[in-house]
Motif scaffolding. Structure first.
Motif, PDB file in Angstrom:
ATOM      1  N   GLY A 594       0.794  -1.192   0.005  1.00 53.38           N
ATOM      2  CA  GLY A 594       0.085  -0.040  -0.110  1.00 53.38           C
ATOM      3  C   GLY A 594       0.702   1.266   0.033  1.00 53.38           C
ATOM      4  O   GLY A 594       0.492   2.308  -0.626  1.00 53.38           O
ATOM      5  N   ALA A 595       1.861   1.310   0.901  1.00 55.60           N
ATOM      6  CA  ALA A 595       3.044   2.494   0.890  1.00 55.60           C
ATOM      7  C   ALA A 595       3.369   2.704  -0.599  1.00 55.60           C
ATOM      8  O   ALA A 595       3.725   3.445  -1.243  1.00 55.60           O
ATOM      9  CB  ALA A 595       3.995   2.188   1.816  1.00 55.60           C
ATOM     10  N   SER A 596       3.840   1.502  -1.101  1.00 53.06           N
ATOM     11  CA  SER A 596       4.592   1.613  -2.455  1.00 53.06           C
ATOM     12  C   SER A 596       3.634   2.037  -3.555  1.00 53.06           C
ATOM     13  O   SER A 596       3.947   3.007  -4.311  1.00 53.06           O
ATOM     14  CB  SER A 596       5.161   0.124  -2.980  1.00 53.06           C
ATOM     15  N   ALA A 597       2.215   1.667  -3.381  1.00 54.41           N
ATOM     16  CA  ALA A 597       1.183   2.392  -4.373  1.00 54.41           C
ATOM     17  C   ALA A 597       1.099   3.647  -4.167  1.00 54.41           C
ATOM     18  O   ALA A 597       0.973   4.474  -5.395  1.00 54.41           O
ATOM     19  CB  ALA A 597       0.189   1.465  -4.322  1.00 54.41           C
ATOM     20  N   ALA A 598       1.007   3.997  -3.193  1.00 54.42           N
ATOM     21  CA  ALA A 598       0.683   5.503  -2.438  1.00 54.42           C
ATOM     22  C   ALA A 598       1.798   6.466  -2.984  1.00 54.42           C
ATOM     23  O   ALA A 598       1.529   7.524  -3.746  1.00 54.42           O
ATOM     24  CB  ALA A 598       0.521   5.755  -1.101  1.00 54.42           C
ATOM     25  N   ASN A 599       2.826   6.234  -2.773  1.00 56.57           N
ATOM     26  CA  ASN A 599       4.189   6.842  -3.309  1.00 56.57           C
ATOM     27  C   ASN A 599       4.326   7.130  -4.706  1.00 56.57           C
ATOM     28  O   ASN A 599       4.689   8.085  -5.456  1.00 56.57           O
ATOM     29  CB  ASN A 599       5.454   6.318  -2.911  1.00 56.57           C
ATOM     30  N   ALA A 600       3.757   5.650  -5.371  1.00 55.64           N
ATOM     31  CA  ALA A 600       3.973   5.980  -7.062  1.00 55.64           C
ATOM     32  C   ALA A 600       2.859   6.792  -7.611  1.00 55.64           C
ATOM     33  O   ALA A 600       3.344   7.240  -8.592  1.00 55.64           O
ATOM     34  CB  ALA A 600       3.775   4.439  -7.345  1.00 55.64           C
ATOM     35  N   LEU A 601       2.047   7.254  -6.871  1.00 55.26           N
ATOM     36  CA  LEU A 601       1.334   8.520  -7.307  1.00 55.26           C
ATOM     37  C   LEU A 601       1.695   9.732  -6.906  1.00 55.26           C
ATOM     38  O   LEU A 601       0.903  10.930  -7.162  1.00 55.26           O
ATOM     39  CB  LEU A 601      -0.541   8.034  -7.110  1.00 55.26           C
TER      40      LEU A 601
END
Length: 633
Positions: A594-601
């Protein structure tokens, strides 16, 4: 076994390096408790409820699914980056497979039962568990009180350990396993083989030094890792492909770097299979090498590892993250120090709001359409926390105005839908009268090997049964004089036995009673007269798991070899998270994804600046803890 959780993932271009420790046992709620939803502005909630077909809500990011991965992503985007986020969940409560429910006055965990490395104050290097790092970063860590313990009980057939009637404890910490179970049950070479295995896999555990918030699932994944070159070099010591590959070469001694000759001891091999099965639903040879490395280092390390249980049950974690999304929770030591109200940006979590489609236009994710017909426009993108097997249907759900889905994206989603599934679950939730029981003599968690650890395949059908007894350390879960138990077979119940049944039918109910006998037998190894004491007894099948959590075939999750390398998709601004993406199965693992996905945006320079802010906050927290310790002394 329940979940001992720790994960860290390193991504360098196409490289995904996983470190995960005994993830959560996936489950479902057999009850329909409704957790208070994270609030949305009243106007927006009414619009969504009405199902108007215009652009009923505008958000920066739309998140499909309020599992812990989706909630972690939404909380980070809201609290760290000030984004407006809408989270849409089909179930009537938050948490996904890690939700909780109440029945007959008893509070039950639907899935996870234990985690590791979440309690205590952060040290100079920060918290170890990715879950705790997310809670810290989003300002809600203080909303959860963790109850520590240092062992769980093992119960095997008496013939395997006659001197202790088949009962012994797995104690965490340096040397405890070697002096205890391994010395007692292993052969003459077991200690040397175990020591060599830990030494050979130690470099793979270096990923724990890389902060969870440094991860991102896009083409800029390398940039934040430049801040952590030492652990990156250690992770690459065996070669770039080894951490993401299976553990089989280490078992065979092929990757020992000249240390030892692999594992030959029969008992140690069986024990490693049991640990791996809890981690991945697969035997040790098929489990990612870095995941097993984390098991070996964290359970048996020098740092005094402890297990943690959240007061009030695992539902507290989902509620805290949902509170971070809408800014309703309060916590200490967030940005600026002191006790601060969290950000309120208009972000919200909506339950009973099933997403019918992810809307794609011009090769970019533009929002989502709900089953009610309501449209949600997402300016910055969409994060999908739904199971990977649902992605293809979500991309062809009619929300694109009939426009065909790009062939590259369709090919990707169809490949994801073919990922190998592990087996399903069988659950027994029991609320019982504890009068006359000495709870201090019970363990908070047991692993019962019904057919045996050494004398049977640890991964065999309904052999390994977890029996969680959280009331032993948390009396708030049941009325006075009562206790709760949760027994489950995680990843060892065949869905095929249930595929032709209809929930609620007489044959289905008979099958539940029949299959639950194995769980009752495991519970009775802990409390012999449990059936007579039971006041509430709820059996959940793979169909329950499938219906309540929308898990295809009630699966535990994707097999390790089938996990997507990261959350990227061929569609711009569409990012995936959850247990179908590396690091895979487990509460901390999905928190990390989830953290990885958030930072990707988020723009990579904005991400870098936020990592600077996190470093300052961590330093301030360590200094405050040291000052408090000095005052207390």
């Amino acid at each position: 076994m329940g979940a001992l959780c720790k994960a860290a993932t390193l991504r360098i271009g196409g490289l995904a390096l996983l470190l995960a420790l005994l993830p959560s046992a996936r489950a479902f709620a057999t009850g329909r408790a409704c957790v208070a939803r994270a609030g949305a502005p009243a106007r927006r909630c009414r619009a969504l409820a009405a199902g108007a077909r215009a652009a009923d809500a505008d958000v920066d990011v739309a998140v499909v699914g309020a599992g812990l991965g989706g909630l972690a992503a939404a909380a980070i985007l809201t609290q760290r980056y000030g984004k407006t986020v809408g989270v849409f969940e089909a179930h009537d409560t938050v948490g996904g497979v890690a939700h909780a429910f109440k029945a007959g006055g008893f509070h039950f965990d639907a899935g996870p039962t234990i985690v590791l490395g979440c309690g205590g104050a952060p040290g100079p290097a920060g918290a170890v568990s990715p879950l705790r790092q997310v809670l810290d970063a989003t300002g809600v860590a203080d909303a959860i009180e963790w109850l520590p313990y240092d062992r769980w009980g093992m119960i095997v057939p008496a013939t395997e350990a006659p001197e202790c009637d088949g009962r012994w404890d797995l104690v965490l910490g340096a040397g405890a396993f070697e002096r205890g179970a391994l010395a007692r049950f292993g052969g003459p070479h077991a200690l040397a083989e175990f020591a060599a295995l830990r030494e050979a896999t130690a470099p793979l555990a270096a990923g724990a030094q890389i902060p969870t918030l440094a991860m991102r699932s896009d083409g800029w994944s390398l940039l934040p890792l430049l801040r952590h070159t030492a652990p990156v070099r250690a992770l690459l010591a065996h070669g770039a492909s080894v951490p993401t590959g299976p553990f089989a070469p280490f078992l065979a001694g092929e990757r020992a770097g000249g240390i030892g000759a692999g594992v030959r001891d029969a008992w140690l091999l069986a024990w490693l299979d049991a640990l791996a099965f809890s981690l991945s639903g697969l035997p040790a040879a098929r489990t990612p090498a870095a995941a097993m490395a984390a098991v070996l280092q964290q359970l048996h390390g020098k740092c005094g590892a402890q297990l943690d249980y959240p007061t009030g049950g695992f539902g507290a974690i989902a509620r805290a993250l949902a509170g971070a999304v809408d800014g309703s929770a309060r916590a200490c030591a967030a940005r600026g120090g002191g006790e601060l109200a969290l950000r309120r940006t208009g972000s919200f979590v909506r339950c009973r709001a099933r997403v019918a489609s992810i809307d794609v236009e011009g090769g970019r994710a533009r929002g989502v359409t709900l089953s009610s017909g309501a449209r949600v426009t997402a300016r910055d993108g969409v994060i999908c926390n739904a199971p990977v097997w649902a992605l293809d249907a979500l991309l062809s759900g009619g929300g694109n105005g009939g426009a065909p889905v790009d062939e590259t994206l369709r090919s990707f989603s169809q490949r994801a839908s073919r990922a190998e599934m592990t087996r399903s679950f069988l659950h027994l939730h029991v609320g019982l009268d504890s009068a006359g029981l000495d709870l201090t003599e019970l363990r908070a968690h047991y692993t019962v090997m019904r057919s045996g650890l050494l004398s049977a395949d640890p991964c065999a059908e309904l052999n390994m049964i977890a029996v969680s007894c959280p009331s032993v350390i948390d009396s708030t879960l049941a009325p006075a004089g009562k206790m709760v138990l949760h027994a489950y077979g995680a990843g060892n119940e065949p869905y095929e036995l249930w595929a032709d049944e209809r929930r609620g039918s007489a044959p289905y109910e008979r099958r539940k009673v029949e299959r639950a006998q194995a769980l009752w037998e495991a519970v009775e190894r802990v409390i012999p007269d449990a059936r007579a004491r039971a006041e509430v007894a709820l059996v959940g099948s793979p169909l329950t798991h499938e219906a309540f959590n929308r898990r295809p075939r009630g699966t535990y999750g994707a097999a390790a070899e089938a996990l997507l390398a990261d959350g990227r998709t061929p569609c711009s601004r569409l990012v995936l998270c959850g247990d179908g993406v590396f690091p895979g199965i487990g509460v901390p693992a999905v928190a990390l994804s989830g953290a990885s996905a958030a930072n990707a945006l988020v723009d990579p320079l904005r991400h870098w600046a936020e990592l600077d802010a996190l470093d300052r906050e961590r330093a301030a927290a360590v200094a405050a803890a040291a000052a408090a310790a000095g005052t207390a002394s």
